[in-house]
Design a protein around this motif. Sequence first.
Motif, mmCIF file in Angstrom:
data_model
loop_
_atom_site.group_PDB
_atom_site.id
_atom_site.type_symbol
_atom_site.label_atom_id
_atom_site.label_comp_id
_atom_site.label_asym_id
_atom_site.label_seq_id
_atom_site.Cartn_x
_atom_site.Cartn_y
_atom_site.Cartn_z
ATOM 1 N N ARG A 306 50.485 -12.813 -10.910
ATOM 2 C CA ARG A 306 51.824 -12.349 -11.275
ATOM 3 C C ARG A 306 52.509 -13.411 -12.094
ATOM 4 O O ARG A 306 52.418 -14.602 -11.771
ATOM 5 C CB ARG A 306 52.613 -12.099 -9.997
ATOM 6 C CG ARG A 306 53.383 -10.814 -10.059
ATOM 7 C CD ARG A 306 54.012 -10.582 -8.759
ATOM 8 N NE ARG A 306 55.328 -11.216 -8.790
ATOM 9 C CZ ARG A 306 56.310 -10.855 -7.991
ATOM 10 N NH1 ARG A 306 56.122 -9.918 -7.082
ATOM 11 N NH2 ARG A 306 57.471 -11.438 -8.075
ATOM 12 N N ARG A 309 56.746 -12.911 -16.724
ATOM 13 C CA ARG A 309 56.864 -12.132 -17.968
ATOM 14 C C ARG A 309 56.106 -10.817 -17.888
ATOM 15 O O ARG A 309 55.789 -10.212 -18.920
ATOM 16 C CB ARG A 309 56.337 -12.962 -19.134
ATOM 17 C CG ARG A 309 57.108 -14.274 -19.310
ATOM 18 C CD ARG A 309 56.643 -15.025 -20.529
ATOM 19 N NE ARG A 309 57.096 -16.403 -20.526
ATOM 20 C CZ ARG A 309 58.286 -16.809 -21.007
ATOM 21 N NH1 ARG A 309 59.124 -15.915 -21.507
ATOM 22 N NH2 ARG A 309 58.615 -18.086 -20.957
ATOM 23 N N ASP A 310 55.783 -10.388 -16.653
ATOM 24 C CA ASP A 310 55.062 -9.125 -16.494
ATOM 25 C C ASP A 310 55.908 -7.975 -17.026
ATOM 26 O O ASP A 310 57.135 -8.004 -16.937
ATOM 27 C CB ASP A 310 54.717 -8.881 -15.010
ATOM 28 C CG ASP A 310 53.641 -9.840 -14.530
ATOM 29 O OD1 ASP A 310 53.056 -10.547 -15.373
ATOM 30 O OD2 ASP A 310 53.396 -9.883 -13.313
ATOM 31 N N GLY A 311 55.220 -6.952 -17.551
ATOM 32 C CA GLY A 311 55.937 -5.789 -18.076
ATOM 33 C C GLY A 311 55.854 -5.707 -19.584
ATOM 34 O O GLY A 311 55.865 -4.628 -20.161
ATOM 35 N N GLY A 312 55.733 -6.847 -20.254
ATOM 36 C CA GLY A 312 55.598 -6.843 -21.710
ATOM 37 C C GLY A 312 54.143 -6.644 -22.115
ATOM 38 O O GLY A 312 53.274 -6.474 -21.263
ATOM 39 N N THR A 314 50.308 -7.293 -23.195
ATOM 40 C CA THR A 314 49.351 -8.281 -22.685
ATOM 41 C C THR A 314 48.171 -8.403 -23.644
ATOM 42 O O THR A 314 47.965 -7.543 -24.500
ATOM 43 C CB THR A 314 48.805 -7.868 -21.305
ATOM 44 O OG1 THR A 314 48.104 -6.632 -21.439
ATOM 45 C CG2 THR A 314 49.919 -7.732 -20.283
ATOM 46 N N PRO A 339 50.405 -11.628 -20.138
ATOM 47 C CA PRO A 339 51.424 -11.339 -21.155
ATOM 48 C C PRO A 339 51.261 -12.220 -22.394
ATOM 49 O O PRO A 339 50.982 -13.416 -22.289
ATOM 50 C CB PRO A 339 52.739 -11.653 -20.428
ATOM 51 C CG PRO A 339 52.428 -11.487 -18.988
ATOM 52 C CD PRO A 339 51.001 -11.893 -18.823
#
Length: 376
Positions: A306, A309-312, A314, A339
């Motif tokens: 984890r 910057r997770d969610g953007g 990769t 990411p």
Amino acid sequence: MTDKIQTYLAARRPPTPCLVVDLDIVEENYRRLAAALPTAEIYYAVKANPARPVIERLDRLGSGFDTASIYEIERCRALGIAPERMAYGSTVKKERDIAAAHGYGVSLFAFDSEAELAKLARAAPGARVLCRIAMEGEGADWPLSEKFGCHPDMAVDLLERARAVGLDPYGLSFHVGSQQRDTAQWDIAIGRSAVVFGALNRRGIELRMINLGGGFPARYRRDAPPVERYAEAISAALTRHFGNNLPLTMIEPGRCIPGDAGIIQTEVVLISRKSYVDDRRWIYLDIGRFGGLPEVLDEAIQYRLRTGRDGGPTGPVVIAGPTCDEVDILYENARYELPLALEVGDRIQILSAGAYTATYASVGFNGFPPLDEYYI
Ligand SMILES: *Cc1c(COP(=O)(O)O)cnc(C)c1O
């Protein structure tokens, strides 16, 4: 990751790398397993995480302790664990260590060979012994398939001999492999056990116990069933192979007790590329194989990661440790992505890292100190 760990990391900002373990999750995992297999005695496999707060919490819950060495026995003893609640589960022991354990009052030992049986007969007369039968480790991410256990035919003879040399032939043990994701493996092992029970019964020996070993999972990248599914498979297998004449059972969970309770906080030391054509970034962390992650050997255990910057978007990465050793690469073929926005200095959390990490850290390879540990 639990709120408690998150709050701790945010408030304390401990230097990285470090392991943070939430003891309430250790307790929850123990209780859940105990509820799923209410008739089995639990002997926590100390080697998974021998930290004092973990042992103390499990002691209060009534757990027994499976130990791999005289040092673990002495550790448990120093924490006030009664010898009746310890098992010496290693099949490879020095005779003087057996004698010391027996002297402390430990009376349950595993073995898988004639020479070990002879040591037990000399050093622990009258003790209860469990003969470990071999399993192939199919379905396990971390198999224990060659080094331990003997063929069931040999187990029959060895347990008969156990009685002849003044030991108590108590039963059988096996380990279907660590992080075992196929619950059907217990059916195979219990089936083999029933054959041994039957053969010894015909020779006038009543075995009483089956030690169902470890193998219960933590949550890594690849899915494993919930522990309740393991318990159902085990109960069904016991009934199928033993009918109404059920043996006593014990389990030795290691990984599944502290595994999901801990996270390792790490920092990105370097991000680089090896050429203009390879789009994989190399991510160097401040922890690697020698800092407490040896189970990445052959990329067998694949931790969930984890980042902040997770969610953007990769991109593909190779993940490596900080030492000068070429083998200190964590994941090269397992197709990890991280990411694109990741930067040097960012924190990365390695999830479900509470088992088989801190005590596996080297004492100072390349000068890096062992992993810091916090139990909260
Ligand atoms: C390591 C070990 C265990 C614990 O195994 P897990 O897969 O971590 O549950 C249990 N019993 C023995 C004999 C072991 O060596």
